[in-house]
Design a protein around this motif. Structure first.
Motif, PDB file in Angstrom:
ATOM      1  N   UNK A 199      68.997  86.864  45.791  1.00 50.78           N
ATOM      2  CA  UNK A 199      68.134  86.257  44.756  1.00 50.78           C
ATOM      3  C   UNK A 199      67.057  87.361  44.416  1.00 50.78           C
ATOM      4  N   UNK A 200      66.940  87.840  43.237  1.00 48.36           N
ATOM      5  CA  UNK A 200      65.857  88.736  42.979  1.00 48.36           C
ATOM      6  C   UNK A 200      64.981  87.906  41.944  1.00 48.36           C
ATOM      7  N   UNK A 201      63.905  87.428  42.590  1.00 48.01           N
ATOM      8  CA  UNK A 201      62.888  86.540  42.121  1.00 48.01           C
ATOM      9  C   UNK A 201      62.289  86.779  40.851  1.00 48.01           C
ATOM     10  N   UNK A 202      62.437  88.174  40.413  1.00 49.22           N
ATOM     11  CA  UNK A 202      61.726  88.628  39.391  1.00 49.22           C
ATOM     12  C   UNK A 202      62.553  88.381  38.036  1.00 49.22           C
ATOM     13  N   UNK A 203      64.174  88.278  38.318  1.00 50.48           N
ATOM     14  CA  UNK A 203      64.938  88.133  37.277  1.00 50.48           C
ATOM     15  C   UNK A 203      66.256  86.970  37.561  1.00 50.48           C
ATOM     16  N   UNK A 204      65.540  85.894  38.345  1.00 52.43           N
ATOM     17  CA  UNK A 204      66.444  84.818  38.592  1.00 52.43           C
ATOM     18  C   UNK A 204      67.320  84.259  37.839  1.00 52.43           C
ATOM     19  N   UNK A 205      66.505  83.888  36.526  1.00 51.29           N
ATOM     20  CA  UNK A 205      67.125  83.114  35.490  1.00 51.29           C
ATOM     21  C   UNK A 205      68.286  83.718  34.826  1.00 51.29           C
ATOM     22  N   UNK A 206      68.250  85.151  34.797  1.00 53.00           N
ATOM     23  CA  UNK A 206      69.730  85.744  34.310  1.00 53.00           C
ATOM     24  C   UNK A 206      70.896  85.122  34.683  1.00 53.00           C
ATOM     25  N   UNK A 207      70.960  84.312  35.715  1.00 48.64           N
ATOM     26  CA  UNK A 207      72.304  83.883  36.143  1.00 48.64           C
ATOM     27  C   UNK A 207      72.471  82.654  35.415  1.00 48.64           C
ATOM     28  N   UNK A 208      71.389  81.834  34.850  1.00 49.32           N
ATOM     29  CA  UNK A 208      71.563  80.493  34.429  1.00 49.32           C
ATOM     30  C   UNK A 208      71.112  80.511  32.898  1.00 49.32           C
ATOM     31  N   UNK A 209      71.727  81.474  32.372  1.00 48.56           N
ATOM     32  CA  UNK A 209      71.349  81.504  30.651  1.00 48.56           C
ATOM     33  C   UNK A 209      72.283  80.429  30.068  1.00 48.56           C
ATOM     34  N   UNK A 210      73.351  79.869  30.522  1.00 54.03           N
ATOM     35  CA  UNK A 210      74.059  78.719  30.318  1.00 54.03           C
ATOM     36  C   UNK A 210      73.539  77.185  30.308  1.00 54.03           C
ATOM     37  N   UNK A 211      72.123  77.466  31.084  1.00 52.24           N
ATOM     38  CA  UNK A 211      71.677  76.108  31.398  1.00 52.24           C
ATOM     39  C   UNK A 211      70.406  75.982  30.689  1.00 52.24           C
ATOM     40  N   UNK A 212      70.187  74.646  30.180  1.00 47.47           N
ATOM     41  CA  UNK A 212      68.799  74.408  29.351  1.00 47.47           C
ATOM     42  C   UNK A 212      67.790  74.292  30.519  1.00 47.47           C
ATOM     43  N   UNK A 213      66.647  74.903  30.128  1.00 47.30           N
ATOM     44  CA  UNK A 213      65.374  75.067  31.136  1.00 47.30           C
ATOM     45  C   UNK A 213      65.283  73.757  31.690  1.00 47.30           C
ATOM     46  N   UNK A 214      65.031  72.687  31.292  1.00 44.48           N
ATOM     47  CA  UNK A 214      64.559  71.308  32.078  1.00 44.48           C
ATOM     48  C   UNK A 214      65.699  71.124  33.014  1.00 44.48           C
ATOM     49  N   UNK A 215      66.924  71.538  33.049  1.00 44.80           N
ATOM     50  CA  UNK A 215      67.685  70.998  34.157  1.00 44.80           C
ATOM     51  C   UNK A 215      67.818  72.023  35.072  1.00 44.80           C
ATOM     52  N   UNK A 216      67.136  73.207  35.258  1.00 43.79           N
ATOM     53  CA  UNK A 216      66.797  73.993  36.480  1.00 43.79           C
ATOM     54  C   UNK A 216      65.896  73.298  37.440  1.00 43.79           C
ATOM     55  N   UNK A 217      66.193  73.681  38.584  1.00 41.12           N
ATOM     56  CA  UNK A 217      65.316  73.678  39.713  1.00 41.12           C
ATOM     57  C   UNK A 217      64.373  74.926  39.946  1.00 41.12           C
ATOM     58  N   UNK A 218      63.219  74.608  39.423  1.00 43.86           N
ATOM     59  CA  UNK A 218      62.133  75.638  39.037  1.00 43.86           C
ATOM     60  C   UNK A 218      61.042  75.659  40.168  1.00 43.86           C
ATOM     61  N   UNK A 219      60.618  76.932  40.775  1.00 42.80           N
ATOM     62  CA  UNK A 219      59.180  76.880  41.676  1.00 42.80           C
ATOM     63  C   UNK A 219      58.188  76.837  40.608  1.00 42.80           C
ATOM     64  N   UNK A 220      57.082  76.306  40.888  1.00 44.08           N
ATOM     65  CA  UNK A 220      55.933  76.232  39.992  1.00 44.08           C
ATOM     66  C   UNK A 220      54.620  76.249  40.829  1.00 44.08           C
ATOM     67  N   UNK A 221      53.690  76.704  40.137  1.00 51.22           N
ATOM     68  CA  UNK A 221      52.334  76.698  40.996  1.00 51.22           C
ATOM     69  C   UNK A 221      51.307  75.708  40.347  1.00 51.22           C
ATOM     70  N   UNK A 222      50.629  74.897  41.220  1.00 50.74           N
ATOM     71  CA  UNK A 222      49.551  73.991  40.982  1.00 50.74           C
ATOM     72  C   UNK A 222      48.216  74.668  40.866  1.00 50.74           C
ATOM     73  N   UNK A 223      47.467  74.278  39.969  1.00 51.70           N
ATOM     74  CA  UNK A 223      46.112  74.772  39.410  1.00 51.70           C
ATOM     75  C   UNK A 223      46.202  76.257  39.485  1.00 51.70           C
ATOM     76  N   UNK A 224      47.086  76.719  38.538  1.00 50.07           N
ATOM     77  CA  UNK A 224      47.645  78.271  38.752  1.00 50.07           C
ATOM     78  C   UNK A 224      46.439  79.199  38.345  1.00 50.07           C
ATOM     79  N   UNK A 225      45.324  78.782  37.765  1.00 54.10           N
ATOM     80  CA  UNK A 225      44.349  79.810  37.553  1.00 54.10           C
ATOM     81  C   UNK A 225      43.234  79.787  38.820  1.00 54.10           C
ATOM     82  N   UNK A 226      43.509  78.740  39.878  1.00 57.77           N
ATOM     83  CA  UNK A 226      42.343  78.579  40.608  1.00 57.77           C
ATOM     84  C   UNK A 226      42.540  79.848  41.875  1.00 57.77           C
ATOM     85  N   UNK A 227      42.275  80.912  41.497  1.00 57.51           N
ATOM     86  CA  UNK A 227      42.326  82.026  42.427  1.00 57.51           C
ATOM     87  C   UNK A 227      41.365  83.214  41.862  1.00 57.51           C
TER      88      UNK A 227
END
Length: 355
Positions: free
Chosen positions: A31-59
């Motif tokens: 898994x290349x985390x910077x380009x991982x979506x390249x393998x799933x171009x056939x999938x709508x975004x809402x149907x992917x498992x996606x890592x996300x950040x909470x309070x993203x600007x709180x740094x």
């Protein structure tokens, strides 16, 4: 030759579970985390498992500059920064760095800083305190990353917008912020609206559309809803479900997330389902962390470390027919949890086979 399936209905995704391997039998994919979506171009975004950040600007928070989300404490909150700051800082990397780590969802709390003269810099991200970085800098990093990674998309949720004005944020101010977001993210043609929400991401990125922006602040479908005039580019809050566990122990959070996925996965097939993988401190945690700061690490970062093994177990044990509808796992201190991020991304090889 790789064979890819476009599954459009909830029932088709549910039936996928009969064909998928058990947990732990995933492909040994690099898994290349910077380009991982390249393998799933056939999938709508809402149907992917996606890592996300909470309070993203709180740094990189400025403990001398209270944000309008805590405006009642504007003049004395800095005096208690040693107590509050560990519970305000939720991330440790910039937007571009988080995207390089695989993050594709950002939870944004925008504050309008009335002490800034330059209008370009009045928008900042906040969580108790303002970030030292401006929203412009945050958005520019996202745009730069997407320009360099044409197969990737990003989901941005503007959860709240705050100002120091007693009357709150006006419709005009919301309109100005939305125009600011559109400009700094590359223009209106870069956004995915509701009509295109369930198209495969490969089709959208081929057209240069890489940004799903859910503008939740102010609600929707009423005369004062800011987003309702901008549905040509933005998504309203009905396109995303995100419920706060409000639990302070790992077991409580994971029980909540398991129930949320069980009850909502099928219903959220055509929209984003955010699982808030975060623990919420109680007053006793803040006091204990302050009194015993030399002996114990009590902070959001510590909470994230405690919660990580339980979140990984939730992902491993989640029934495939539920997870196949897609989910965003939103976490604090994402940079500290590369194994969890990789596991979330790797789940997609099981859910959406590419060969």
């Amino acid at each position: 030759m790789k064979v890819r399936r476009n599954l459009s209905s909830a029932s088709e995704y549910s039936s996928l579970s009969k064909e998928m391997p058990e947990a732990g039998e995933e492909e040994d994919e690099h898994i290349n985390p910077s380009d991982w979506m390249a393998a799933f171009g056939h999938v709508p975004c809402p149907n992917l498992a996606i890592p996300g950040s909470h309070d993203s600007g709180a740094q990189n928070l400025n403990c001398c500059n209270t944000g309008p989300d805590w405006k009642q404490a504007r003049y004395f909150l800095p005096l208690g920064c040693c107590v509050v700051l560990p519970w305000s800082a939720a991330q440790g990397q910039s937007a571009g760095e988080l995207m390089e780590e695989g993050c594709r969802y950002f939870d944004l709390r925008v504050g309008i800083d009335d002490s800034v003269q330059n209008e370009e810099d009045e928008y900042k991200l906040c969580h108790g305190f303002f970030s030292r970085n401006t929203l412009r800098h945050f958005l520019d990093e996202i745009r730069m990353f997407l320009d360099e990674h044409a197969t990737e998309v990003v989901v941005l949720e503007v959860k709240t917008v705050h100002s120091f004005d007693d009357d709150g944020v006006s419709l005009e101010e919301h309109d100005n912020l939305i125009a600011f977001l559109e400009e700094h993210l590359g223009g209106k043609d870069k956004f995915v609206n509701e009509q295109n929400l369930m198209r495969p991401i490969g089709e959208l990125t081929a057209e240069g559309k890489q940004i799903y922006l859910v503008y939740a602040s102010g609600g929707c479908n009423h005369e004062k809803a800011p987003v309702d005039k901008h549905l040509d580019t933005l998504l309203n809050c009905l396109n995303l479900r995100s419920k706060w566990p409000k639990k302070c122990e790992p077991d409580g959070v994971c029980e909540f997330l398991t129930q949320e996925l069980c009850e909502q996965a099928d219903a959220c097939h055509n929209k984003f389902l955010v699982l808030q993988g975060v623990m919420t401190p109680e007053a006793k945690h803040m006091v204990f962390g302050t009194v015993c700061c030399l002996l114990f690490d009590h902070s959001l970062r510590n909470f994230a470390h405690r919660l990580e093994p339980a979140l990984q177990e939730v992902m491993e044990n989640c029934p495939v027919d539920q997870l196949a509808h897609g989910a965003i796992l939103m976490i604090d201190w994402l940079q500290d949890q590369p194994d969890l991020v990789s596991h979330v991304i790797g789940t997609n090889y099981k859910l959406h086979p590419t060969n």
